[in-house]
Design an enzyme around this catalytic site. Structure first.
Site, mmCIF file in Angstrom:
data_model
loop_
_atom_site.group_PDB
_atom_site.id
_atom_site.type_symbol
_atom_site.label_atom_id
_atom_site.label_comp_id
_atom_site.label_asym_id
_atom_site.label_seq_id
_atom_site.Cartn_x
_atom_site.Cartn_y
_atom_site.Cartn_z
ATOM 1 N N GLU A 142 127.730 23.443 8.391
ATOM 2 C CA GLU A 142 126.298 23.299 8.682
ATOM 3 C C GLU A 142 126.064 22.607 10.014
ATOM 4 O O GLU A 142 125.167 22.980 10.771
ATOM 5 C CB GLU A 142 125.603 22.520 7.554
ATOM 6 N N CYS A 191 113.446 47.060 10.318
ATOM 7 C CA CYS A 191 112.518 46.998 9.182
ATOM 8 C C CYS A 191 112.788 48.103 8.160
ATOM 9 O O CYS A 191 112.474 47.948 6.977
ATOM 10 C CB CYS A 191 111.084 47.077 9.672
ATOM 11 N N LEU A 229 132.189 23.476 22.308
ATOM 12 C CA LEU A 229 131.174 23.877 21.326
ATOM 13 C C LEU A 229 129.787 23.364 21.701
ATOM 14 O O LEU A 229 128.780 23.919 21.257
ATOM 15 C CB LEU A 229 131.578 23.366 19.938
ATOM 16 N N CYS A 266 105.844 42.432 4.096
ATOM 17 C CA CYS A 266 105.830 41.763 5.407
ATOM 18 C C CYS A 266 104.530 42.065 6.154
ATOM 19 O O CYS A 266 104.283 43.203 6.552
ATOM 20 C CB CYS A 266 107.037 42.214 6.238
ATOM 21 N N CYS A 272 114.965 46.640 5.603
ATOM 22 C CA CYS A 272 114.583 45.310 5.117
ATOM 23 C C CYS A 272 114.006 45.375 3.705
ATOM 24 O O CYS A 272 113.084 46.148 3.432
ATOM 25 C CB CYS A 272 113.560 44.684 6.063
ATOM 26 N N CYS A 332 116.231 40.964 10.335
ATOM 27 C CA CYS A 332 114.999 40.498 10.980
ATOM 28 C C CYS A 332 115.352 39.867 12.324
ATOM 29 O O CYS A 332 115.129 38.685 12.565
ATOM 30 C CB CYS A 332 114.298 39.504 10.068
ATOM 31 N N TRP A 384 132.856 29.594 5.085
ATOM 32 C CA TRP A 384 132.326 28.437 4.353
ATOM 33 C C TRP A 384 131.628 28.847 3.058
ATOM 34 O O TRP A 384 131.135 27.981 2.340
ATOM 35 C CB TRP A 384 131.371 27.642 5.230
ATOM 36 N N ARG A 385 131.578 30.135 2.791
ATOM 37 C CA ARG A 385 131.031 30.568 1.505
ATOM 38 C C ARG A 385 132.131 30.780 0.471
ATOM 39 O O ARG A 385 131.850 31.153 -0.674
ATOM 40 C CB ARG A 385 130.219 31.858 1.678
ATOM 41 N N GLN A 420 122.227 25.439 16.123
ATOM 42 C CA GLN A 420 121.999 26.021 17.449
ATOM 43 C C GLN A 420 123.227 26.762 17.972
ATOM 44 O O GLN A 420 123.419 26.854 19.190
ATOM 45 C CB GLN A 420 121.589 24.925 18.438
#
Length: 370
Positions: A50, A210, A93, A219, A213, A203, A37-38, A55
């Site tokens: 979306e 980390c 789904l 952070c 990151c 994350c 979808w990008r 969830q």
DNA sequence: CACTCGTGGAA
DNA sequence: TTTCCAAGAGT
């Protein structure tokens, strides 16, 4: 008494905002995910993604997304489709209100907006199934508008960034403000996607990476070595467990009886094998005979056991004990459902079923019909 | 505002 | 195996 935690102390210092944006963009340019979808700016396709992603993990969504755009390539095609076809494509789904709302919203966009996807926050929020996070996702991804998001990934990232001392659910207003504060107004599409990728790939809920990151130096959780303890979670109560008796009712034509669940509520609009909850002190066959008489108004003979299916929903667990049954007398009535129908095992695959019932169908295919 | 609403991936 | 929880929204 009543002194609330001063969340202003947990905000991001203004001097840090620009470094956050810059470092995230550099990281995203190299490590951002390439998702189907990008590869489009079509608001319809982005909207579908979306909704599916609510969830639901990316890996699960991808094949559904591909099938959906092949079957319903445009808003107009979706709006004109049958709800049963929409639900059939959504089968497996979960959260089926999403599919029903997509279908309704497509019809609204056709009639209210002439088929042109709306591009304002107020208008998008009016669509059924679209809340603040989904609206922000659509408007930023499709139209590059600076609208913040707050999904599970972003909640976790921002809770750690600010070392949030309460569960995210208790600080939604704060987290929305932080999401809005850090959002790069020069780069909203990439920024929101980058923020979600950071949560999904770096994350992580357990064992965040980390060391890779781009935000570790900003952070607060990392600097306090609290990254594996945040975000805080709330205790859960154990799930209730229900025993359900289920009937596969055969008639003399070799057909079985199925019913369509009411639009509202659990598994709304899907088909199922009839049955109901076992009452205290009741045997499974007694339960099945009673439920079928109450809900369909017919008499049956309960026969052999077919299969037992254990299934976990979000708020309870069920054990479906399924028996073959024989129709004796009476015309089935849709007393506790929207519709009843006799179908052959060949035709049954046209109907959308919940996963627990699909297991029953699979079992029927692997043994000789009664 | 607490509760409802699915399923499966991942540890 | 159990447990957590995922690009949340509706009521």
């Amino acid at each position: 008494m009543g002194a609330k935690i001063d969340l202003r102390m947990k905000s991001v210092p203004p001097s840090v905002v620009q470094p956050l944006r810059t470092s995230l963009k550099i990281w995203y340019d190299q490590w951002g995910r390439d998702l189907p979808w990008r590869q489009t700016l079509d608001p319809y396709a982005i909207w579908i993604s979306e909704i599916m992603l609510q969830q639901t993990q990316v890996k699960t969504v991808i094949p559904y997304y591909q099938r959906w755009l092949k079957r319903f390539p445009t808003l107009e095609v979706l709006a004109a489709a049958d709800q049963q076809q929409v639900l059939k494509l959504w089968q497996g789904l979960g959260y089926y209100a999403r599919a029903r709302n997509l279908h309704r919203a497509a019809q609204i966009i056709v009639t209210e907006w002439g088929g042109r996807f709306p591009d304002t926050l107020d208008a998008v929020l009016q669509l059924p199934g679209v809340g603040k996070t989904t609206a922000g996702g659509i408007l930023s991804a499709a139209f590059d508008q600076p609208v913040p998001i707050l999904d599970g990934n972003v909640k976790r990232v921002l809770a750690r960034l600010t070392a949030l001392s309460v569960p995210p659910k208790r600080a939604l207003l704060h987290l929305w403000l932080v999401s809005e504060q850090v959002l790069d107004p020069e780069y909203p599409r990439g920024f929101n996607q980058a923020l979600m990728d950071l949560g999904a790939t770096i994350c992580l809920p357990k064992q965040p990476s980390c060391d890779r990151c781009p935000w570790s130096e900003f952070c607060q959780a990392y600097l306090l070595n609290l990254q594996t303890k945040l975000p805080m979670s709330e205790p859960r109560s154990p799930l209730p467990h229900k025993q359900i008796g289920v009937a596969v009712i055969w008639n003399d034509q070799g057909q079985v009886l199925i019913d369509r669940r009411p639009q509202k509520g659990l598994l709304g609009g899907l088909w199922e094998f009839p049955g109901g909850k076992v009452e205290a002190g009741e045997t499974i066959p007694d339960c099945i005979a009673r439920e079928i008489k109450e809900e369909l108004g017919i008499e049956i003979e309960v026969g052999d056991h077919l299969i037992t299916v254990d299934h976990a929903y979000t708020h309870f667990k069920v054990t479906l004990t399924v028996h073959h049954c024989r129709h004796l007398v009476g015309e089935p009535q849709p007393i506790a459902c929207d519709e009843v129908r006799w179908v052959t095992l060949d035709d049954i695959e046209m109907y959308p079923f919940p996963s627990a019932n699909q297991q029953i169908i699979d079992a029927l295919r692997h043994q000789t019909p009664q």
